[in-house]
Design an enzyme around this catalytic site. Structure first.
Site, mmCIF file in Angstrom:
data_model
loop_
_atom_site.group_PDB
_atom_site.id
_atom_site.type_symbol
_atom_site.label_atom_id
_atom_site.label_comp_id
_atom_site.label_asym_id
_atom_site.label_seq_id
_atom_site.Cartn_x
_atom_site.Cartn_y
_atom_site.Cartn_z
ATOM 1 N N GLU A 192 0.503 0.202 13.639
ATOM 2 C CA GLU A 192 1.199 1.221 14.458
ATOM 3 C C GLU A 192 1.636 0.684 15.812
ATOM 4 O O GLU A 192 2.482 1.269 16.480
ATOM 5 C CB GLU A 192 0.301 2.433 14.757
ATOM 6 C CG GLU A 192 -0.525 2.976 13.656
ATOM 7 C CD GLU A 192 -1.923 2.359 13.597
ATOM 8 O OE1 GLU A 192 -2.074 1.145 13.851
ATOM 9 O OE2 GLU A 192 -2.862 3.102 13.258
ATOM 10 N N ASP B 280 0.461 -8.634 10.989
ATOM 11 C CA ASP B 280 0.208 -7.550 10.021
ATOM 12 C C ASP B 280 0.859 -7.933 8.699
ATOM 13 O O ASP B 280 1.927 -8.540 8.661
ATOM 14 C CB ASP B 280 0.764 -6.215 10.527
ATOM 15 C CG ASP B 280 0.166 -5.038 9.771
ATOM 16 O OD1 ASP B 280 -0.643 -4.288 10.367
ATOM 17 O OD2 ASP B 280 0.496 -4.858 8.566
ATOM 18 N N ASP C 232 -0.340 -12.322 5.782
ATOM 19 C CA ASP C 232 -1.719 -11.956 5.521
ATOM 20 C C ASP C 232 -2.588 -12.546 6.650
ATOM 21 O O ASP C 232 -2.483 -13.744 6.953
ATOM 22 C CB ASP C 232 -2.142 -12.513 4.158
ATOM 23 C CG ASP C 232 -3.631 -12.326 3.930
ATOM 24 O OD1 ASP C 232 -4.136 -11.224 4.179
ATOM 25 O OD2 ASP C 232 -4.291 -13.304 3.522
ATOM 26 N N GLN D 220 0.830 -1.209 0.000
ATOM 27 C CA GLN D 220 0.000 0.000 0.000
ATOM 28 C C GLN D 220 0.866 1.260 0.000
ATOM 29 O O GLN D 220 2.067 1.204 0.244
ATOM 30 C CB GLN D 220 -0.904 -0.008 1.243
ATOM 31 C CG GLN D 220 -0.136 -0.155 2.561
ATOM 32 C CD GLN D 220 -0.893 -0.890 3.660
ATOM 33 O OE1 GLN D 220 -2.113 -0.903 3.647
ATOM 34 N NE2 GLN D 220 -0.177 -1.495 4.602
ATOM 35 N N ASP E 12 -7.941 -5.227 13.517
ATOM 36 C CA ASP E 12 -7.645 -3.787 13.374
ATOM 37 C C ASP E 12 -7.003 -3.583 12.008
ATOM 38 O O ASP E 12 -5.848 -3.200 11.906
ATOM 39 C CB ASP E 12 -6.688 -3.377 14.511
ATOM 40 C CG ASP E 12 -6.356 -1.895 14.478
ATOM 41 O OD1 ASP E 12 -7.079 -1.132 13.841
ATOM 42 O OD2 ASP E 12 -5.345 -1.521 15.105
ATOM 43 N N HIS F 289 -8.230 3.477 19.645
ATOM 44 C CA HIS F 289 -7.582 2.262 20.159
ATOM 45 C C HIS F 289 -8.189 1.794 21.480
ATOM 46 O O HIS F 289 -8.349 0.594 21.702
ATOM 47 C CB HIS F 289 -6.061 2.476 20.260
ATOM 48 C CG HIS F 289 -5.435 2.627 18.910
ATOM 49 N ND1 HIS F 289 -4.960 3.824 18.432
ATOM 50 C CD2 HIS F 289 -5.280 1.723 17.896
ATOM 51 C CE1 HIS F 289 -4.513 3.657 17.195
ATOM 52 N NE2 HIS F 289 -4.692 2.400 16.850
HETATM 53 N N1 SAM Z 1 -7.209 2.502 12.577
HETATM 54 C C1 SAM Z 1 -7.226 1.892 11.351
HETATM 55 C C2 SAM Z 1 -8.252 2.333 10.382
HETATM 56 O O1 SAM Z 1 -8.385 3.518 10.208
HETATM 57 O O2 SAM Z 1 -8.904 1.541 9.741
HETATM 58 C C3 SAM Z 1 -6.587 0.564 11.176
HETATM 59 C C4 SAM Z 1 -5.169 0.787 11.538
HETATM 60 S S1 SAM Z 1 -3.907 -0.293 11.220
HETATM 61 C C5 SAM Z 1 -2.622 0.802 10.666
HETATM 62 C C6 SAM Z 1 -4.314 -1.155 9.735
HETATM 63 C C7 SAM Z 1 -3.286 -2.244 9.438
HETATM 64 O O3 SAM Z 1 -3.945 -3.320 8.792
HETATM 65 C C8 SAM Z 1 -2.132 -1.823 8.518
HETATM 66 O O4 SAM Z 1 -0.925 -1.863 9.220
HETATM 67 C C9 SAM Z 1 -2.183 -2.837 7.372
HETATM 68 O O5 SAM Z 1 -0.906 -3.234 6.917
HETATM 69 C C10 SAM Z 1 -2.951 -3.987 8.038
HETATM 70 N N2 SAM Z 1 -3.592 -4.913 7.108
HETATM 71 C C11 SAM Z 1 -4.346 -4.629 6.016
HETATM 72 N N3 SAM Z 1 -4.730 -5.755 5.405
HETATM 73 C C12 SAM Z 1 -4.223 -6.782 6.132
HETATM 74 C C13 SAM Z 1 -4.265 -8.201 5.995
HETATM 75 N N4 SAM Z 1 -4.890 -8.783 4.950
HETATM 76 N N5 SAM Z 1 -3.630 -8.958 6.927
HETATM 77 C C14 SAM Z 1 -2.973 -8.370 7.971
HETATM 78 N N6 SAM Z 1 -2.892 -7.032 8.131
HETATM 79 C C15 SAM Z 1 -3.501 -6.253 7.236
#
Ligand code: SAM
Length: 284
Positions: A71, A91, A123, A16, A141, A47
């Site tokens: 984060e 993550d 994933d 991303q 999350d 959070h």
């Molecule tokens: N507060 C947030 C929001 O606004 O939706 C979510 C925050 S957190 C930074 C989201 C995380 O989800 C990211 O670090 C991203 O890399 C992770 N993520 C997205 N798709 C994912 C997947 N298929 N498996 C694991 N992590 C994933």
């Protein structure tokens, strides 16, 4: 949406677009694929609301799984519960973690270095489907379900069924569930989908200033139901766990967050569910 002072970091990772910017109103802000994830000034609303209602409802959350949470702030809040013996965070994108540690270290506040924490880069969907362990609490999350986004298959019936399989008998799961106002259909679809899988389901919302919206959360439980706990129950548990330094959450807030606008309540039961063949998407 927000006045930008300067751009601190920008990168297209394998997964991303990642940006860290400094804003006038919220200080440092993490943005993924153009969407605000966390800001230094108001991250605690999101959070604490995501983590504490299910963690306090569980009588003894020892083993916790976090899917996403880049984060480290969700991990931070989980580890504040002294009952926790192990917290695994999965993550998909190591670059989000690296850049958060470097530019936004307040968000994890040392959580990644805690001996109880275990970070896995994978994933989340694949991890859940091949996982042989069981958990007391699972917290999802991940980024919003955007078409072609990395989170699109983490909001479907098949995903929640796989989550249920790796929850202990009295386990609880919770997910962020997008805006109850800007994406009501997506929010209510997540609710209906989780309701198909779990006998006890509930939803709540909280105002997130930097998202400029009431944000939704949905949980499914095989054990205690968070909404059956009242203000005094919650304050007693927070006191027992020595968790009185929260910035947002307490017993009063717990009772308040389950109250939804009448119009949104009406829409909870109307409409379809999300499946792998027909996922739900949040409008970009
Ligand atoms: N507060 C947030 C929001 O606004 O939706 C979510 C925050 S957190 C930074 C989201 C995380 O989800 C990211 O670090 C991203 O890399 C992770 N993520 C997205 N798709 C994912 C997947 N298929 N498996 C694991 N992590 C994933």
């Amino acid at each position: 949406m927000h006045g930008i002072k300067r751009i601190i970091f920008s990168k297209k990772s394998r997964v991303q677009y990642i940006d860290v910017i400094e804003t006038y109103d919220y200080g440092l802000m993490l943005i993924l694929d153009g969407k605000v994830q966390s800001t230094i000034r108001d991250e605690y609303f999101y959070h604490e609301a995501l983590v504490h209602p299910v963690m306090t409802a569980h009588p003894n959350p020892e083993k916790v799984l976090i899917i996403g949470g880049g984060e480290g702030a969700t991990l931070r809040e989980v580890l504040y519960h002294p009952t926790v013996k192990q917290a695994i965070m999965v993550d998909i994108d190591i670059d989000v973690i690296k850049c958060s540690k470097e530019y936004l270290p307040q968000l994890s506040n040392g959580a990644f270095e805690d001996k109880r924490a275990n970070l896995i880069i994978s994933d989340g969907r694949k991890f859940i489907e091949s996982c042989r362990e069981k958990f007391d609490v699972i917290i999802i999350d991940v980024t919003d379900p955007l078409e072609e986004g990395p989170g699109q298959f983490l909001y479907t019936l098949e995903f929640y069924e796989a989550i249920k399989n790796i929850l202990n008998d009295n386990g609880i799961m919770v997910t962020q569930a997008t805006s109850i106002y800007y994406s009501t259909y997506c929010f209510t679809t997540i609710y209906r989908t989780i309701k198909k899988v779990f006998e006890k389901v509930g939803c709540y919302s909280t105002w997130i200033p930097s998202y400029d919206s009431m944000w939704g959360f949905v949980y499914g439980s095989k054990g205690p139901d968070p909404k059956s706990l009242n203000k005094d129950d919650i304050d007693t548990i927070l006191n027992q766990r020595k968790l009185l330094n929260t910035n947002y959450y307490n017993g009063k807030i717990h009772e308040k967050i389950f109250i939804l606008p009448k119009e949104i309540e009406k829409q909870l039961e109307k409409g379809g569910i999300a499946t792998d063949k027909s996922p739900t998407f949040m409008p970009a």
